[in-house]
Scaffold this active site. Structure first.
Site, PDB file in Angstrom:
ATOM      1  N   PHE A  12       0.852  -1.193   0.000  1.00 15.33           N
ATOM      2  CA  PHE A  12       0.000   0.000   0.000  1.00 15.33           C
ATOM      3  C   PHE A  12       0.890   1.245   0.000  1.00 15.33           C
ATOM      4  O   PHE A  12       0.804   2.091   0.876  1.00 15.33           O
ATOM      5  CB  PHE A  12      -0.937  -0.053   1.217  1.00 15.33           C
ATOM      6  CG  PHE A  12      -2.192   0.763   1.031  1.00 15.33           C
ATOM      7  CD1 PHE A  12      -3.040   0.529  -0.039  1.00 15.33           C
ATOM      8  CD2 PHE A  12      -2.521   1.767   1.930  1.00 15.33           C
ATOM      9  CE1 PHE A  12      -4.195   1.279  -0.224  1.00 15.33           C
ATOM     10  CE2 PHE A  12      -3.679   2.523   1.767  1.00 15.33           C
ATOM     11  CZ  PHE A  12      -4.513   2.279   0.683  1.00 15.33           C
ATOM     12  N   THR A 101       3.997  -5.134  -3.733  1.00 19.93           N
ATOM     13  CA  THR A 101       5.136  -4.972  -2.820  1.00 19.93           C
ATOM     14  C   THR A 101       6.377  -4.617  -3.652  1.00 19.93           C
ATOM     15  O   THR A 101       6.373  -4.752  -4.877  1.00 19.93           O
ATOM     16  CB  THR A 101       5.368  -6.260  -1.992  1.00 19.93           C
ATOM     17  OG1 THR A 101       5.603  -7.338  -2.894  1.00 19.93           O
ATOM     18  CG2 THR A 101       4.186  -6.574  -1.107  1.00 19.93           C
ATOM     19  N   LYS A 130       7.749  -6.648 -10.549  1.00 22.87           N
ATOM     20  CA  LYS A 130       8.425  -7.389 -11.624  1.00 22.87           C
ATOM     21  C   LYS A 130       9.249  -8.580 -11.111  1.00 22.87           C
ATOM     22  O   LYS A 130       9.409  -9.578 -11.808  1.00 22.87           O
ATOM     23  CB  LYS A 130       9.399  -6.449 -12.365  1.00 22.87           C
ATOM     24  CG  LYS A 130       8.743  -5.343 -13.139  1.00 22.87           C
ATOM     25  CD  LYS A 130       9.763  -4.344 -13.681  1.00 22.87           C
ATOM     26  CE  LYS A 130      10.148  -3.285 -12.701  1.00 22.87           C
ATOM     27  NZ  LYS A 130       9.169  -2.319 -12.280  1.00 22.87           N
ATOM     28  N   VAL A 157       5.689  -3.483 -17.476  1.00 23.22           N
ATOM     29  CA  VAL A 157       6.517  -2.905 -18.552  1.00 23.22           C
ATOM     30  C   VAL A 157       5.725  -1.800 -19.249  1.00 23.22           C
ATOM     31  O   VAL A 157       4.603  -2.057 -19.702  1.00 23.22           O
ATOM     32  CB  VAL A 157       6.926  -3.974 -19.601  1.00 23.22           C
ATOM     33  CG1 VAL A 157       7.913  -3.374 -20.602  1.00 23.22           C
ATOM     34  CG2 VAL A 157       7.520  -5.207 -18.945  1.00 23.22           C
ATOM     35  N   GLY A 211      10.957  13.299  -6.542  1.00 22.80           N
ATOM     36  CA  GLY A 211      10.343  11.999  -6.249  1.00 22.80           C
ATOM     37  C   GLY A 211      10.351  11.064  -7.456  1.00 22.80           C
ATOM     38  O   GLY A 211       9.681  10.030  -7.465  1.00 22.80           O
ATOM     39  N   LYS A 229      12.673  -5.651 -17.214  1.00 28.21           N
ATOM     40  CA  LYS A 229      11.563  -5.549 -18.171  1.00 28.21           C
ATOM     41  C   LYS A 229      11.853  -6.389 -19.422  1.00 28.21           C
ATOM     42  O   LYS A 229      10.963  -7.059 -19.958  1.00 28.21           O
ATOM     43  CB  LYS A 229      11.323  -4.081 -18.536  1.00 28.21           C
ATOM     44  CG  LYS A 229      10.731  -3.315 -17.353  1.00 28.21           C
ATOM     45  CD  LYS A 229      10.783  -1.825 -17.528  1.00 28.21           C
ATOM     46  CE  LYS A 229      10.137  -1.120 -16.330  1.00 28.21           C
ATOM     47  NZ  LYS A 229      10.431   0.297 -16.254  1.00 28.21           N
ATOM     48  N   GLY A 322       4.363   5.775 -12.742  1.00 28.44           N
ATOM     49  CA  GLY A 322       3.587   6.834 -12.085  1.00 28.44           C
ATOM     50  C   GLY A 322       2.417   6.139 -11.409  1.00 28.44           C
ATOM     51  O   GLY A 322       1.843   5.202 -11.981  1.00 28.44           O
TER      52      GLY A 322
HETATM   53  N1  LIG Z   1       5.615   3.401  -8.780  1.00 35.01           N
HETATM   54  C1  LIG Z   1       5.478   3.113 -10.078  1.00 35.01           C
HETATM   55  O1  LIG Z   1       5.257   3.990 -10.911  1.00 35.01           O
HETATM   56  C2  LIG Z   1       5.551   1.674 -10.542  1.00 35.01           C
HETATM   57  C3  LIG Z   1       5.334   1.387 -11.899  1.00 35.01           C
HETATM   58  C4  LIG Z   1       5.353   0.052 -12.328  1.00 35.01           C
HETATM   59  C5  LIG Z   1       5.615  -0.950 -11.413  1.00 35.01           C
HETATM   60  N2  LIG Z   1       5.860  -0.630 -10.106  1.00 35.01           N
HETATM   61  C6  LIG Z   1       6.105  -1.722  -9.159  1.00 35.01           C
HETATM   62  O2  LIG Z   1       4.965  -1.822  -8.327  1.00 35.01           O
HETATM   63  C7  LIG Z   1       5.347  -2.224  -7.017  1.00 35.01           C
HETATM   64  C8  LIG Z   1       4.845  -1.192  -6.023  1.00 35.01           C
HETATM   65  O3  LIG Z   1       5.444   0.054  -6.333  1.00 35.01           O
HETATM   66  P1  LIG Z   1       5.274   1.325  -5.367  1.00 35.01           P
HETATM   67  O4  LIG Z   1       5.884   2.462  -6.092  1.00 35.01           O
HETATM   68  O5  LIG Z   1       3.879   1.400  -4.884  1.00 35.01           O
HETATM   69  O6  LIG Z   1       6.230   0.882  -4.163  1.00 35.01           O
HETATM   70  P2  LIG Z   1       6.239   1.485  -2.695  1.00 35.01           P
HETATM   71  O7  LIG Z   1       5.708   2.871  -2.687  1.00 35.01           O
HETATM   72  O8  LIG Z   1       7.608   1.230  -2.162  1.00 35.01           O
HETATM   73  O9  LIG Z   1       5.185   0.559  -1.902  1.00 35.01           O
HETATM   74  C9  LIG Z   1       5.464  -0.768  -1.569  1.00 35.01           C
HETATM   75  C10 LIG Z   1       4.444  -1.223  -0.566  1.00 35.01           C
HETATM   76  O10 LIG Z   1       4.708  -2.582  -0.237  1.00 35.01           O
HETATM   77  C11 LIG Z   1       4.612  -2.712   1.196  1.00 35.01           C
HETATM   78  N3  LIG Z   1       5.309  -3.898   1.659  1.00 35.01           N
HETATM   79  C12 LIG Z   1       6.639  -4.114   1.798  1.00 35.01           C
HETATM   80  N4  LIG Z   1       6.852  -5.344   2.297  1.00 35.01           N
HETATM   81  C13 LIG Z   1       5.629  -5.894   2.492  1.00 35.01           C
HETATM   82  C14 LIG Z   1       5.170  -7.137   3.021  1.00 35.01           C
HETATM   83  N5  LIG Z   1       6.042  -8.082   3.445  1.00 35.01           N
HETATM   84  N6  LIG Z   1       3.832  -7.372   3.084  1.00 35.01           N
HETATM   85  C15 LIG Z   1       2.932  -6.438   2.677  1.00 35.01           C
HETATM   86  N7  LIG Z   1       3.312  -5.232   2.178  1.00 35.01           N
HETATM   87  C16 LIG Z   1       4.645  -4.982   2.100  1.00 35.01           C
HETATM   88  C17 LIG Z   1       5.204  -1.418   1.720  1.00 35.01           C
HETATM   89  O11 LIG Z   1       4.833  -1.263   3.064  1.00 35.01           O
HETATM   90  P3  LIG Z   1       5.197   0.063   3.901  1.00 35.01           P
HETATM   91  O12 LIG Z   1       4.233   1.111   3.382  1.00 35.01           O
HETATM   92  O13 LIG Z   1       4.906  -0.348   5.284  1.00 35.01           O
HETATM   93  O14 LIG Z   1       6.623   0.362   3.604  1.00 35.01           O
HETATM   94  C18 LIG Z   1       4.503  -0.437   0.762  1.00 35.01           C
HETATM   95  O15 LIG Z   1       3.204  -0.189   1.221  1.00 35.01           O
HETATM   96  C19 LIG Z   1       6.873  -2.364  -7.037  1.00 35.01           C
HETATM   97  O16 LIG Z   1       7.200  -3.705  -7.233  1.00 35.01           O
HETATM   98  C20 LIG Z   1       7.286  -1.512  -8.236  1.00 35.01           C
HETATM   99  O17 LIG Z   1       8.495  -1.973  -8.826  1.00 35.01           O
HETATM  100  C21 LIG Z   1       5.816   0.649  -9.655  1.00 35.01           C
END
Ligand SMILES: NC(=O)c1ccc[n+]([C@@H]2O[C@H](COP(=O)([O-])OP(=O)(O)OC[C@H]3O[C@@H](n4cnc5c(N)ncnc54)[C@H](OP(=O)(O)O)[C@@H]3O)[C@@H](O)[C@H]2O)c1
Length: 342
Positions: A12, A101, A130, A157, A211, A229, A322
Site C-alpha cells: 500500500f 510490494t 516485476k 513494462v 520523487g 523488463k 507513475g
Molecule cells: N511506482 C510506479 O510507478 C511503478 C510502476 C510500475 C511498477 N511498479 C512496481 O509496483 C510495485 C509497487 O510500487 P510502489 O511504487 O507502490 O512501491 P512502494 O511505494 O515502495 O510501496 C510498496 C508497498 O509494499 C509494502 N510492503 C513491503 N513489504 C511488504 C510485506 N512483506 N507485506 C505487505 N506489504 C509490504 C510497503 O509497506 P510500507 O508502506 O509499510 O513500507 C509499501 O506499502 C513495485 O514492485 C514496483 O516496482 C511501480
C-alpha cells in the site's frame, strides 16, 4: 448491482494508494459499464493489514489512503497488527490478489511467496511487482495454469500504456526485435543533463527532489529495472533470458562533457534497451542517437519502445509508470480477468 469481484491489495505504497483511489472513484462507472462490482476486501502494508469481508465502501477507501506510510494497522475498526495472508484469505476469500510490494531481485520476496500462496488458494493474480516474474516466470505461469487461475502483469513494462497487452496479442507475428527507452528515471536524468547542462550527480539530485528517483537509485541508473523488463518481455516471447545474461551500462558513467560532445555532433545520449529476439541477446547500453530519430525526442519521464515483427513495426510512447497510470493498468487487468471469468 453487478457480479462481485473481491480484491486484496498487498502493498500500500504509491501504486496501492493510487489504485485504492481509482477504485473508489471508478467502481460505480465500471459496474454500470461492465456489470462488475469491485470490492476491496483487504489491504496490507509491511506492518499490518485492514480487512472487511463485505468490502470497503468508497469513503472508506479514500480514508484508507490518508493513513501514514506503514499505517494500515491504524485503520480502526478494521485494522490488524502484522501481515498474515492466512487471516486475510480465510476471512475474505478473495477472487483477485493484487501484488504491489517492492521489486526485490535477489529473492523475489515477499512478492514471490505471496503470488504462489494466492495461486494455491485459487485466486487470480495481478502484479505490478516485476521481481517474481523475472526470477520465476515459468514456475509461476505453470503453477497458475495447473490450479486453473490466471496471472496478469500489464503494469510491469511501460505501465502507463497497453504495451504488454499488445505484445501478448501479436500471436501470428514473429517478433524479431524490441528496442527502446524502458526506464523513466534514467531518461529523466539524461534529459536534465542535456537541457540544463548539468553533471549526472546534479541531475540525479533533481530527480530525487521531485520523487522521480528513489533514495537508492541504483536499480534505475545501473539498468537493472530496464533489464528486468526485457526479461519479462523475453518470457512472453518464449525466448527466456536471465537477468544476468543482459549486458548493462550505467548512466552514472555519462559526463556532461560526453553530452556536450554528442550534441555538437548532432546526437543525443540515451539509455537504450534492446532485445534481438532471434539471436537471443539483449543489452542496456548508452547510445548516441541522431537528433532526428524518434528515440532522441522521447524526453523526461516518457518511455518509448518499438516492436519489430516479420509483418510490421509498432511504436509505443507513454509514461512508463507513475502511481495513477500504473494503477489504471492494474485495474484494467482486474477488469479483464473478471470478463474472462464470466
Ligand atoms: N511506482 C510506479 O510507478 C511503478 C510502476 C510500475 C511498477 N511498479 C512496481 O509496483 C510495485 C509497487 O510500487 P510502489 O511504487 O507502490 O512501491 P512502494 O511505494 O515502495 O510501496 C510498496 C508497498 O509494499 C509494502 N510492503 C513491503 N513489504 C511488504 C510485506 N512483506 N507485506 C505487505 N506489504 C509490504 C510497503 O509497506 P510500507 O508502506 O509499510 O513500507 C509499501 O506499502 C513495485 O514492485 C514496483 O516496482 C511501480
Amino acid at each position: 448491482m453487478g457480479r462481485r469481484v473481491k480484491v486484496l491489495l498487498i502493498g500500500f505504497g504509491s501504486v496501492g494508494r493510487a489504485l485504492a483511489k481509482v477504485i473508489a472513484l471508478k467502481r460505480k462507472i465500471i459496474n454500470s459499464r461492465y456489470g462488475i462490482l469491485i470490492d476491496v476486501v483487504g489491504v496490507a502494508d509491511s506492518k499490518g493489514m485492514a480487512l472487511k469481508a463485505e468490502g470497503f465502501d468508497e469513503y472508506e477507501l479514500l480514508k484508507l489512503c490518508e493513513v501514514p506510510r506503514s499505517g494500515v494497522n491504524l485503520f480502526k475498526p478494521y485494522a490488524h497488527q502484522g501481515v498474515d495472508l492466512n487471516i486475510l484469505y480465510s476471512n475474505t476469500q478473495p477472487d483477485v490478489h493484487v501484488e504491489l510490494t517492492p521489486s526485490e531481485y535477489t529473492s523475489g520476496e515477499p512478492g514471490l511467496s505471496n503470488i504462489m500462496y494466492a495461486i494455491d488458494r485459487g485466486a487470480h493474480v495481478v502484479t505490478a511487482n516485476k521481481a517474481p516474474l523475472v526470477l520465476k516466470y515459468k514456475e509461476i505461469v505453470s503453477r497458475a495454469l495447473s490450479r486453473g487461475v490466471r496471472i496478469k502483469f500489464r503494469a510491469t513494462v511501460l505501465g502507463g500504456t497497453p504495451f504488454i497487452s499488445t505484445l501478448t496479442s501479436m500471436r501470428s507475428h514473429d517478433v524479431e526485435r524490441i528496442e527502446g527507452i524502458l526506464n523513466a528515471t534514467s531518461n529523466f536524468i539524461l534529459t536534465e543533463m542535456h537541457e540544463k547542462l548539468v553533471e549526472f550527480t546534479d541531475a540525479l539530485k533533481m530527480a530525487q527532489a521531485l520523487g522521480i528517483a528513489e533514495a537508492d537509485p541504483t536499480l534505475d541508473i545501473d539498468g537493472v529495472d530496464a533489464a528486468a523488463k526485457i526479461v519479462i518481455i523475453s518470457n512472453i516471447l518464449e525466448r527466456p533470458l536471465k537477468i544476468e545474461e543482459i549486458n548493462r551500462e550505467s548512466i552514472s558513467r555519462v559526463s556532461l562533457r560526453d553530452i556536450i560532445d554528442a550534441v555538437r555532433q548532432g546526437y543525443v545520449i540515451k539509455s537504450i534497451a534492446s532485445f534481438d529476439v532471434r539471436g537471443g541477446k539483449a543489452s542496456i547500453r548508452i547510445a548516441k542517437i541522431p537528433r532526428s530519430e524518434l528515440f532522441a525526442q522521447i524526453n523526461g519521464v516518457m518511455n518509448g519502445v518499438r516492436i519489430r515483427s516479420d509483418a510490421t513495426e509498432v511504436v509505443f510512447i507513454g509514461r512508463g509508470g507513475g502511481g495513477i497510470e500504473t494503477a489504471h493498468s492494474v485495474l484494467d487487468d482486474i477488469v479483464s480477468l473478471s470478463f474472462e471469468d464470466s
